[in-house]
Design a protein around this motif. Structure first.
Motif: not given
Length: 276
Positions: A12-13, A17-18, A51-58, A107-110
């Motif tokens: 979380v820190a 993860y918006g 699987v990704q949980a945040a929309p960042t390359v980081a 995509i679900q958030n777009i």
């Protein structure tokens, strides 16, 4: 191998993860490999797809670092901004990592349901194909028709539809979703994940609530194109890991051993070209 083809880790820190807020109290904490490993051992699961949980390359790089030190993670599905002018180059750099197997825009958030059809995204989709990666489609029922159009443009792209496209099980809605899924199953080569369904139904769900949806996926995609995943730890909002796996066993009980083995591992290995 028996595989869990859809799980997440987060710290979380890290702060990107918006969607993960204190309102989701049961999962608003760190979930890391040491938390999942005992669940996998008890369930007889040999490996996972992270699987990704945040929309960042980081976050994608963070997941790859976890894969480096976690033997049970067999592949990582990450994120890149498909609209970036250098998206194809970013994808190529990530693909140099042996654990990197695919990409998932959220995509679900777009807001625009036709976003995936934007011509500016074509270089990213072409890079996915050229680099032999898999595209995870995180979609809702309203995205089924656009996804079918996308696959008409890119018929050779390997695609996995996440969470059965999230049917509205809690509201008992099935007709439009069923038609859209049948069209995708019959007109494309897409795979579909048998995952994430317990969080789409009512809190006091029973196996029978899921049965018509799972049966439709079996009837359309068939045992050779369905892929099991836990969606852990998100699934814990509605189910334990063990209960979802036991429910899956019940829902697949009419299948042959070979068909169940395919859904519980073999199909994921093929769809993601997983390392051993």
């Amino acid at each position: 191998m028996r595989l869990d083809a859809h799980q997440h880790f987060w710290s979380v820190a890290r702060g990107d993860y918006g969607w993960l807020t204190p309102d989701l109290a049961p999962i608003y904490r760190d979930f890391l490999p040491d938390d999942l490993q005992p669940l996998l051992q008890r369930a007889g699961i040999d490996g996972t797809v992270l699987v990704q949980a945040a929309p960042t390359v980081a976050e994608t790089k963070y997941m790859l670092s976890l894969a480096d030190e976690t033997p049970f993670v067999k592949g990582v599905v990450g994120w890149v901004d498909f609209e970036a002018s250098d998206a194809d180059a970013q994808i190529a750099v990530l693909a140099e990592h042996p654990a990197f197997v695919g990409l998932r825009p959220m995509i679900q958030n777009i807001a625009d349901p036709n976003w995936m059809l934007c011509s500016a995204l074509t270089p990213a989709f072409e890079a996915v194909q050229r680099l032999d990666l898999t595209f995870d489609a995180l979609i809702l029922p309203e995205h089924l028709a656009p996804l079918r159009q996308l696959l008409e443009r890119h018929p050779n792209m390997r695609v996995v539809i996440d969470h059965g496209a999230k049917p509205a099980i809690r509201d008992g809605l099935i007709h439009d979703w069923a038609g859209g899924m049948a069209a995708l199953a019959h007109q494309t080569n897409a795979y579909c994940k048998l995952s994430g369904l317990v969080t789409e139904t009512k809190p006091d769900w029973q196996t029978g609530d899921l049965h018509p949806y799972v049966q439709h996926l079996l009837d359309t995609f068939g045992p050779s194109r369905l892929i099991w995943g836990s969606d852990w730890p998100v699934c814990t909002l509605a189910s334990t890991y063990e209960r979802w796996l036991d429910t899956t066993d019940t829902l697949l009980s009419a299948l042959t051993t070979a068909e169940r083995d395919a859904i519980l591992g073999g199909n994921a290995a093929r769809a993601y070209h997983l390392r051993n």
